[in-house]
Design an enzyme around this catalytic site. Sequence first.
Site, PDB file in Angstrom:
ATOM      1  N   ARG A   1      50.778   7.978  84.026  1.00  0.00           N
ATOM      2  CA  ARG A   1      50.427   6.840  83.181  1.00  0.00           C
ATOM      3  C   ARG A   1      49.739   7.313  81.908  1.00  0.00           C
ATOM      4  NH1 ARG A   1      47.765   4.432  87.588  1.00  0.00           N
ATOM      5  NH2 ARG A   1      49.517   3.608  88.723  1.00  0.00           N
TER       6      ARG A   1
ATOM      7  N   GLU B   1      65.771   8.110  86.383  1.00  0.00           N
ATOM      8  CA  GLU B   1      65.997   6.747  86.848  1.00  0.00           C
ATOM      9  C   GLU B   1      66.893   6.001  85.885  1.00  0.00           C
ATOM     10  OE1 GLU B   1      61.825   5.733  86.902  1.00  0.00           O
ATOM     11  OE2 GLU B   1      62.018   4.477  85.122  1.00  0.00           O
TER      12      GLU B   1
ATOM     13  N   HIS C   1      57.888  10.322  83.580  1.00  0.00           N
ATOM     14  CA  HIS C   1      58.090  11.034  84.851  1.00  0.00           C
ATOM     15  C   HIS C   1      58.451  12.497  84.591  1.00  0.00           C
ATOM     16  CE1 HIS C   1      58.159   7.084  86.622  1.00  0.00           C
ATOM     17  NE2 HIS C   1      59.224   6.747  85.939  1.00  0.00           N
TER      18      HIS C   1
ATOM     19  N   HIS D   1      58.296   5.360  78.725  1.00  0.00           N
ATOM     20  CA  HIS D   1      58.933   4.060  78.915  1.00  0.00           C
ATOM     21  C   HIS D   1      57.987   3.047  79.536  1.00  0.00           C
ATOM     22  CE1 HIS D   1      59.560   6.227  82.722  1.00  0.00           C
ATOM     23  NE2 HIS D   1      59.497   5.054  83.318  1.00  0.00           N
TER      24      HIS D   1
END
Length: 322
Positions: free
Chosen positions: A197, A120, A102, A177
């Site tokens: 992605r 996150e 991200h 991740h």
Amino acid sequence: MMKQQNNSILFLEPVMKQMVWGGSRLRDEFGYVIPGEDTGECWAVSAHPNGDCKIRSGDFEGKTLSELWDNERALFGSIAVDRFPLLAKIIDAKEDLSIQVHPDDQYAKAYENGSLGKTECWYILDAPRDAKLVIGHSARTKEELANRIAREQWSELLVKVPVRKGDFIQIDPGTVHAITAGIMILEIQQSSDITYRLYDYGRLSGGIPRELHIKKSMEVIQIPTTDLNQMVSHCDNLPKDTWNQLVVSDYYLVWKLEVEKGVCFQQNFPFLIMNVIEGDGLMNGQHIKKGDHFILPNLFGEVQLQGKMSLILSTIPQKYIV
Ligand code: ZN
């Protein structure tokens, strides 16, 4: 008096998302109505346009969280942010999620229509024996990273970390991740839906591969990866009936609270998100159970919890209070 107070608890109706890697545990273990056997995400507390939760009951029944943010701002205190800042999700990974990364706020603002970046964190609700998550990569230079990606040398590139139920993991922007098959997590994150992605195992979704974002990934991936020891902590054996801080980040504060004998506290934050992840009990006399998600608004006052249950609590850091 008590009734009036309980009316201001903002219980949320989750938004379910079908995913190529999703399953049915959100129904089987959390009791939600799911749209299909491939349900991967439950957006439990969200005012994001891609999944704006409705209020389940009380004075604001049927309104969305973003409507309350726009029209009833006092519920969230006086904070210097331009949208409801956090998003809480439950993820059921029946299959592996894509290898992803991200952006941070700065990059997302410039290249993603003013979106927030995505910092996150994950609380592991359940994990199979010997579970491992993908967190980080082994490349020391951008060239090495680019080469490994171009040659699809994923096993050499990706770092896998053993995890178990009750672990907590902070994922900063730029950290490669992936959540792996069999894991369920509660995720607290910035209110953002921007994912790049890197690799999707060649899977098809509706007959076509999902889009990859190699160029943007390369621009945001941290090289080298941050020290993993700072990212993963075990928190399955914390003291009961007290707030256990899991993380202090720039965007959120998160605690775990296991109620056994009972807890009483004052809700003095601008708002407090509460996710019941196990068990059930009473909050100010009202029954709450696993799978309930709610916000205690600004100036909520005294909170009494009884029963046998585990909760994850979150709010935004003090620096945003004006
Ligand atoms: Zn992520």
